[in-house]
Design a protein around this motif. Structure first.
Motif, PDB file in Angstrom:
ATOM      1  N   TRP A 186      -6.545   3.056 -12.339  1.00  0.00           N
ATOM      2  CA  TRP A 186      -6.012   3.254 -10.992  1.00  0.00           C
ATOM      3  C   TRP A 186      -6.815   2.517  -9.929  1.00  0.00           C
ATOM      4  CZ3 TRP A 186      -8.800   5.192  -6.958  1.00  0.00           C
ATOM      5  CH2 TRP A 186      -9.974   5.882  -7.248  1.00  0.00           C
ATOM      6  N   ARG A 187      -8.118   2.313 -10.151  1.00  0.00           N
ATOM      7  CA  ARG A 187      -8.945   1.656  -9.140  1.00  0.00           C
ATOM      8  C   ARG A 187      -8.484   0.225  -8.872  1.00  0.00           C
ATOM      9  NH1 ARG A 187     -13.575   4.736  -8.101  1.00  0.00           N
ATOM     10  NH2 ARG A 187     -13.878   6.426  -9.632  1.00  0.00           N
ATOM     11  N   ASP A 196       0.816  -1.211   0.000  1.00  0.00           N
ATOM     12  CA  ASP A 196       0.000   0.000   0.000  1.00  0.00           C
ATOM     13  C   ASP A 196       0.851   1.264   0.000  1.00  0.00           C
ATOM     14  OD1 ASP A 196      -2.190   1.613   0.029  1.00  0.00           O
ATOM     15  OD2 ASP A 196      -2.943   0.987   1.975  1.00  0.00           O
ATOM     16  N   PHE A 197       2.090   1.163   0.496  1.00  0.00           N
ATOM     17  CA  PHE A 197       2.949   2.337   0.550  1.00  0.00           C
ATOM     18  C   PHE A 197       3.374   2.807  -0.836  1.00  0.00           C
ATOM     19  CE2 PHE A 197       3.600   1.935   5.104  1.00  0.00           C
ATOM     20  CZ  PHE A 197       3.806   3.252   5.473  1.00  0.00           C
ATOM     21  N   SER A 198       3.399   1.905  -1.825  1.00  0.00           N
ATOM     22  CA  SER A 198       3.974   2.292  -3.119  1.00  0.00           C
ATOM     23  C   SER A 198       3.083   2.022  -4.319  1.00  0.00           C
ATOM     24  CB  SER A 198       5.310   1.545  -3.323  1.00  0.00           C
ATOM     25  OG  SER A 198       5.126   0.145  -3.251  1.00  0.00           O
ATOM     26  N   VAL A 199       2.032   1.188  -4.151  1.00  0.00           N
ATOM     27  CA  VAL A 199       1.272   0.759  -5.320  1.00  0.00           C
ATOM     28  C   VAL A 199       0.536   1.923  -5.984  1.00  0.00           C
ATOM     29  CG1 VAL A 199      -0.885   0.187  -4.106  1.00  0.00           C
ATOM     30  CG2 VAL A 199      -0.227  -1.117  -6.150  1.00  0.00           C
ATOM     31  N   LEU A 200       0.254   2.978  -5.219  1.00  0.00           N
ATOM     32  CA  LEU A 200      -0.541   4.081  -5.757  1.00  0.00           C
ATOM     33  C   LEU A 200       0.312   5.177  -6.392  1.00  0.00           C
ATOM     34  CD1 LEU A 200      -3.589   4.808  -5.848  1.00  0.00           C
ATOM     35  CD2 LEU A 200      -3.225   6.163  -3.781  1.00  0.00           C
ATOM     36  N   GLN A 210      -3.187  19.146  -8.583  1.00  0.00           N
ATOM     37  CA  GLN A 210      -1.835  18.625  -8.414  1.00  0.00           C
ATOM     38  C   GLN A 210      -1.379  18.745  -6.958  1.00  0.00           C
ATOM     39  OE1 GLN A 210      -0.258  17.281 -11.035  1.00  0.00           O
ATOM     40  NE2 GLN A 210       1.542  16.658  -9.863  1.00  0.00           N
ATOM     41  N   SER A 211      -1.691  19.895  -6.337  1.00  0.00           N
ATOM     42  CA  SER A 211      -1.270  20.092  -4.948  1.00  0.00           C
ATOM     43  C   SER A 211      -2.024  19.189  -3.989  1.00  0.00           C
ATOM     44  CB  SER A 211      -1.484  21.560  -4.548  1.00  0.00           C
ATOM     45  OG  SER A 211      -2.853  21.912  -4.664  1.00  0.00           O
ATOM     46  N   ALA A 212      -3.229  18.769  -4.359  1.00  0.00           N
ATOM     47  CA  ALA A 212      -4.032  17.913  -3.479  1.00  0.00           C
ATOM     48  C   ALA A 212      -3.626  16.449  -3.555  1.00  0.00           C
ATOM     49  CB  ALA A 212      -5.513  18.055  -3.829  1.00  0.00           C
ATOM     50  N   LEU A 213      -2.864  16.085  -4.587  1.00  0.00           N
ATOM     51  CA  LEU A 213      -2.505  14.672  -4.757  1.00  0.00           C
ATOM     52  C   LEU A 213      -1.655  14.136  -3.614  1.00  0.00           C
ATOM     53  CD1 LEU A 213      -1.771  14.313  -8.589  1.00  0.00           C
ATOM     54  CD2 LEU A 213      -3.708  13.418  -7.288  1.00  0.00           C
ATOM     55  N   GLN A 214      -0.877  15.021  -2.963  1.00  0.00           N
ATOM     56  CA  GLN A 214      -0.050  14.551  -1.860  1.00  0.00           C
ATOM     57  C   GLN A 214      -0.898  13.916  -0.753  1.00  0.00           C
ATOM     58  OE1 GLN A 214       1.479  16.981   1.112  1.00  0.00           O
ATOM     59  NE2 GLN A 214       0.261  18.790   0.650  1.00  0.00           N
ATOM     60  N   TRP A 215      -2.169  14.348  -0.652  1.00  0.00           N
ATOM     61  CA  TRP A 215      -3.021  13.813   0.402  1.00  0.00           C
ATOM     62  C   TRP A 215      -3.405  12.364   0.150  1.00  0.00           C
ATOM     63  CZ3 TRP A 215      -3.625  15.587   5.062  1.00  0.00           C
ATOM     64  CH2 TRP A 215      -3.320  16.922   5.309  1.00  0.00           C
ATOM     65  N   ALA A 216      -3.276  11.892  -1.077  1.00  0.00           N
ATOM     66  CA  ALA A 216      -3.508  10.475  -1.337  1.00  0.00           C
ATOM     67  C   ALA A 216      -2.499   9.614  -0.575  1.00  0.00           C
ATOM     68  CB  ALA A 216      -3.403  10.191  -2.834  1.00  0.00           C
ATOM     69  N   VAL A 217      -1.293  10.153  -0.384  1.00  0.00           N
ATOM     70  CA  VAL A 217      -0.250   9.465   0.385  1.00  0.00           C
ATOM     71  C   VAL A 217      -0.322   9.845   1.858  1.00  0.00           C
ATOM     72  CG1 VAL A 217       2.237   9.141   0.641  1.00  0.00           C
ATOM     73  CG2 VAL A 217       1.235   9.346  -1.647  1.00  0.00           C
ATOM     74  N   VAL A 253      -3.196   9.868 -12.970  1.00  0.00           N
ATOM     75  CA  VAL A 253      -4.441   9.359 -13.552  1.00  0.00           C
ATOM     76  C   VAL A 253      -5.577   9.486 -12.548  1.00  0.00           C
ATOM     77  CG1 VAL A 253      -5.559   7.341 -14.576  1.00  0.00           C
ATOM     78  CG2 VAL A 253      -3.132   7.766 -14.990  1.00  0.00           C
ATOM     79  N   LEU A 254      -5.304   9.151 -11.303  1.00  0.00           N
ATOM     80  CA  LEU A 254      -6.295   9.244 -10.230  1.00  0.00           C
ATOM     81  C   LEU A 254      -6.786  10.680 -10.084  1.00  0.00           C
ATOM     82  CD1 LEU A 254      -5.906   7.690  -6.698  1.00  0.00           C
ATOM     83  CD2 LEU A 254      -6.440  10.097  -6.925  1.00  0.00           C
ATOM     84  N   GLY A 255      -5.834  11.634 -10.082  1.00  0.00           N
ATOM     85  CA  GLY A 255      -6.209  13.030  -9.921  1.00  0.00           C
ATOM     86  C   GLY A 255      -7.119  13.518 -11.025  1.00  0.00           C
TER      87      GLY A 255
END
Length: 510
Positions: A185-186, A46-50, A65-72, A56-58
């Motif tokens: 991505w899902r 889970d730490f790296s698969v995303l 782009q700035s909000a993507l960090q919250w996925a991690v 693509v998810l975004g």
């Protein structure tokens, strides 16, 4: 005259029996190990698969782009922040129960993230995944160390677990790209749900029941004074870790001068300082200060923190180098790290034997030296295509040393710790892992991304990375050296000494 007949009637000595091979695992042991390792592998995945799927998810969910960090970050915050708390909760109220709860929560959260219809639902799924991981990791490690006794059996079990932990992170990088290209991505989140829902039905049948620590010595009968959870300690340490992880995760994108980063760093330091004061006065502390004063616990975790944080930084820097400097595709980059994963798996098979021959302390120090030296070899990378071979060879060999450090630091920290405190010890081990995976890239990786010359920036990161690992090797070696404690008793520093057969040492006397 009396006749001495003792020599003629003496009983012959009993036949010498061969020492059983305690490293052999029964079929049930192997199944238990499979369940525990599969869960750890799932969390590492889970730490790296995303990571590769983020762009693509975004676009699909409408995340900036700035909000993507919250996925991690949404996963990292609870997974790192609640580890110590859940490790102790497992000690007090039952590890298997909390492990199963964590698995169920992780599986349900993965389904929510798979089916997410907007950013809020996706981030909620990621946060719940992190909370489930915080329950799975320390209790799973505690179940492993209490199921397999100290000695060759635990060596093998931790060797396999450490291999899969390292392999999970690497496999996630490769699988994430392939799944995103083929299925979207899902599918990366669906893979995690499948893992959880496969392991969950097997776990109750195979995992040993774990009585709460307060009932251990009473045959299961209630005791007058059941230990209570240290609530002030839980609040301060969880708040401190959450603040620290948030600050370091945010710094990767906004820098350390950002107001949010400064505020949460200060809050994290203050809360962790308050935690230390609370624990020194608590009747039933969440973290026993005598435990932290063990040389093996303190210096073993320093070694673990360095090996995790610095190796994650190397992977990040090499990913930038391979794709931005050498113009390799995501698939080709994945192949480089695929070789790294295979070599890590090979190292996992040999690490327990090395530990049995040289002891955990020497293996930890030697592994750190090897990791630092091989990272230094990466300073020979340049803009020529042939450098991909140097990158592949050096990072693969460095990962073998990294895996040796992972296994030996886990053994160093947990060996000699009473079963009732294994959740605490393994909570420290896994907190070190999670924090290490979180802090390395913000601390050093930003030097590469903000440099005008990316290759020069990568070289700077690798040079500092190597220096930190080698300095840590020296400090850990000195800190774990055999010496006398203040009470005059000898404090052993290795996990096992080689003296014809593998013998357990007394690790880090209180």
């Amino acid at each position: 005259m009396a006749i001495d007949t003792t020599s003629s009637t003496s009983t012959p000595p009993p036949p010498v029996r061969a020492t059983p091979d305690t490293s052999r695992l029964s079929t049930r042991d192997k199944l238990v190990l499979f369940v525990l390792c599969a869960a750890q592998f799932m969390v590492a995945l889970d730490f790296s698969v995303l990571n590769v799927a983020l762009p693509v998810l975004g676009a699909d969910l409408g995340m900036s782009q700035s909000a993507l960090q919250w996925a991690v970050t949404a996963f990292a915050l609870p997974s790192g922040g609640f580890l110590l708390l859940f490790g102790r909760v497992g000690d007090l109220y039952g590890r298997r129960r909390l492990f199963l709860t964590g698995l169920a929560l992780f599986g349900a959260a993965s389904l929510l993230a798979t089916l997410a219809w907007d950013p809020a639902s996706f981030l909620a799924g990621r946060a719940l995944q992190g909370l489930g991981a915080a329950a799975i990791v320390p209790t799973g490690m505690s179940l492993l160390t209490t199921t397999f006794p100290e000695g060759p059996a635990r060596d093998r079990a931790l060797g396999i677990s450490g291999t899969l932990l390292s392999l999970g992170f690497t496999v996630g990088m490769v699988a994430g790209g392939v799944l995103t290209d083929v299925l979207g991505w899902r599918s990366t989140m669906a893979l995690l749900a499948v893992f959880a829902l496969t392991v969950l039905p097997l776990a109750p049948r195979l995992l040993p029941a774990s009585l709460p620590h307060s009932l251990k010595d009473t045959g299961g009968a209630p005791v007058p004074h059941r230990p209570r959870l240290d609530v002030p300690g839980a609040v301060t340490v969880t708040g401190g870790l959450l603040s620290l992880i948030y600050a370091l995760s945010t710094a990767a994108d906004h820098g350390f001068a950002h107001a949010d980063v400064i505020a949460t760093l200060v809050a994290g330091v203050l809360l962790l300082t308050a935690f230390a004061v609370v624990e020194s006065r608590a009747a039933a502390p969440l973290v026993s200060l005598p435990m932290l004063r063990r040389r093996t616990v303190a210096w073993g975790n320093v070694g673990g923190l360095v090996t995790f944080s610095m190796m994650s930084t190397v992977v990040f820097a090499l990913t930038l180098y391979l794709q931005e400097v050498l113009d390799l595709s995501a698939f080709q980059t994945g192949l480089v790290f695929g070789v790294q994963g295979v070599m890590s798996a090979v190292a996992g098979g040999y690490a327990p034997k090395v530990i049995g021959r040289f002891g955990a302390r020497r293996t930890l120090v030697g592994s750190l030296v090897g990791q630092g030296a091989l990272i230094a070899a990466l300073l020979g990378l340049n803009a020529h295509t042939w450098s991909v071979w140097l990158a592949t060879a050096a990072v693969s060999l460095a990962s073998m040393c990294h895996l040796g450090a992972i296994i030996s630091y886990g053994l160093t920290v947990t060996s000699g710790v009473p079963d009732g405190d294994q959740g605490l010890a393994t909570g420290l081990v896994t907190s070190t892992q999670q924090v290490g995976l979180t802090v390395g890239i913000p601390l050093l990786g930003v030097l590469a991304t903000t440099s005008d010359d990316l290759l020069a920036g990568v070289h700077t990161v690798l040079a500092l990375d190597s220096a930190i690992v080698l300095a840590a090797a020296v400090l850990v070696g000195l800190g774990l050296r055999t010496g006398r404690t203040a009470s005059g008793s000898i404090e052993a520093s290795g996990a096992f000494e080689a003296s014809g057969s593998v013998e357990t040492e007394a690790l880090g006397a209180r």
